[in-house]
Design an enzyme around this catalytic site. Structure first.
Site: not given
Length: 382
Positions: A55, A275
């Site tokens: 999955k 940043y």
């Protein structure tokens, strides 16, 4: 068997050497390691079939390549989440392969499941009744699996409800049940909870005399042979994620993750990186900027605390992880090691999936499923 490409002996080659010249970052999936792990799982449960949980795109490793390879090794049972994953997998697997949908057949997907030969694992009375309605409409007794909740409280029939349905012949007699399963809540530990679940599952198994029985995932392999039953549902164990501290199972490393340096610069004392200027330079340093970020699935939490490897040497991440980039302190490395295009290893022998995930406070499969499609997958065999 999928086509593969071998990696040359030097682990520090540039990305272009393995055909990645247009790729920003690359996840390398070692099929030989997958085979070794699959064989180990089989050996730990010699009287059970070893199925593969593929999955979430085989935990991010690429189901379209990994699942056919497992089928080539002899795996006949595959577990996916839903119809969409099942249809994609059916296109690449032999018609004889059994594909089980763990979420069952959601409303409106019953016909697609039938047409693509997918087996729903029914989790509730509503799913059972909808599947039976579809069978009657098609005038066919279509096979399915039954999931009972023995203690995880997530998916599956409550035990009392399953007993009631069975006693009232509530449609189960019409249904060819090919798999009866449950999920362990604490598979890593052979504790009272696991033993309670085992006993509950055993007591219910007589309701489905013709079904294969499945209780264990990869971690359940180590709870004891009484947990193995007919079919193991192995996922993380096959893909090299440590599922237990058992000395009998040291998984081969399947995944490597690497990117490349774009630019290297010198910074002076007092300058700041990234940043919010989250890292202030304390002494003159060299900083390399590399082409991976949180848009690729690299954990943002590793800003100012994670590290990478360049030519086998550890180098810390400085500044925040941004959308497309990380910045690395390479002051102590030779300048010849930090030229544009040089490989930066993020998951490698020196830093496994488990190591990186632990540093990011994540699970290994949480990390790999988060690595996006912008990161190229390269399949190799040693």
């Amino acid at each position: 068997m999928p086509d593969t490409i071998g990696i040359e002996a030097n682990p520090y080659h540039k990305l272009a050497d393995v055909g990645c010249e247009t790729s920003r970052s690359t996840m390398i999936v070692d099929l030989s390691a997958i085979e070794a792990n699959y064989r180990k799982c089989q050996a730990l449960a010699p009287h059970s079939a070893c199925g593969a949980v593929v999955k979430a795109d085989a935990y991010g490793l690429g189901a379209a390549r990994v699942a056919p390879f497992l089928a080539y090794l002899g795996c006949a049972h595959f577990f996916v989440t839903d119809v969409a994953e099942g249809i994609a997998l059916r296109d690449v697997l032999p018609s004889s392969a059994k594909i089980y949908m763990l979420h069952g057949a959601m409303p409106g997907t019953e016909l697609a499941a039938e047409q693509h030969n997918l087996l729903p694992i029914l989790n509730s009375r509503e799913q059972l009744e909808a599947w039976l309605r579809h069978c009657r409409l098609r005038n066919r007794a279509l096979p399915a699996g039954i999931h009972v909740d023995t203690g995880l409280s997530r998916l599956g029939f409550p035990i009392d409800e399953l007993h009631t349905i069975a006693e009232n012949k509530g449609g189960l007699s019409e249904l060819p049940v090919v798999l009866f399963m449950s999920q362990l809540a604490c598979a890593e530990w052979r504790n009272e909870i696991s033993l309670q679940q085992l006993n509950r599952f055993r007591r219910l198994s007589h309701l489905f005399p013709n079904a294969s029985l499945s209780l264990s995932n990869s971690a359940g392999l180590f709870a004891g042979c009484e947990f193995h039953f007919d079919l193991i549902r192995s996922g993380g164990g096959i893909f090299g994620f440590s599922t237990a501290d058992d000395p009998d199972f040291k998984p081969a490393q399947v995944v490597r993750l690497r990117t490349q340096i774009i630019q290297c610069r010198k910074l002076e004392h007092g300058e700041a990186i990234g940043y919010l200027r989250s890292y202030t330079v304390k002494k003159r340093m060299r900083v390399a900027t590399a082409a991976i970020g949180y848009a690729d699935g690299f954990p943002r939490t590793l800003g100012n605390r994670g590290h990478v490897f360049i030519c086998g040497s550890r180098a810390p991440i400085v500044g925040f992880v941004s959308m497309d980039l990380i910045t690395i302190d390479v002051t102590n490395l030779p300048e010849s090691w930090t030229l544009p295009g040089t490989v930066v290893d993020l998951i490698c022998p020196e830093q496994t999936v488990g190591d990186l995930a632990s540093a990011a406070k994540m699970l290994s499969d949480e990390l790999t499923t988060g690595i996006g499609q912008r990161c190229r997958r390269l399949y190799v065999s040693s």
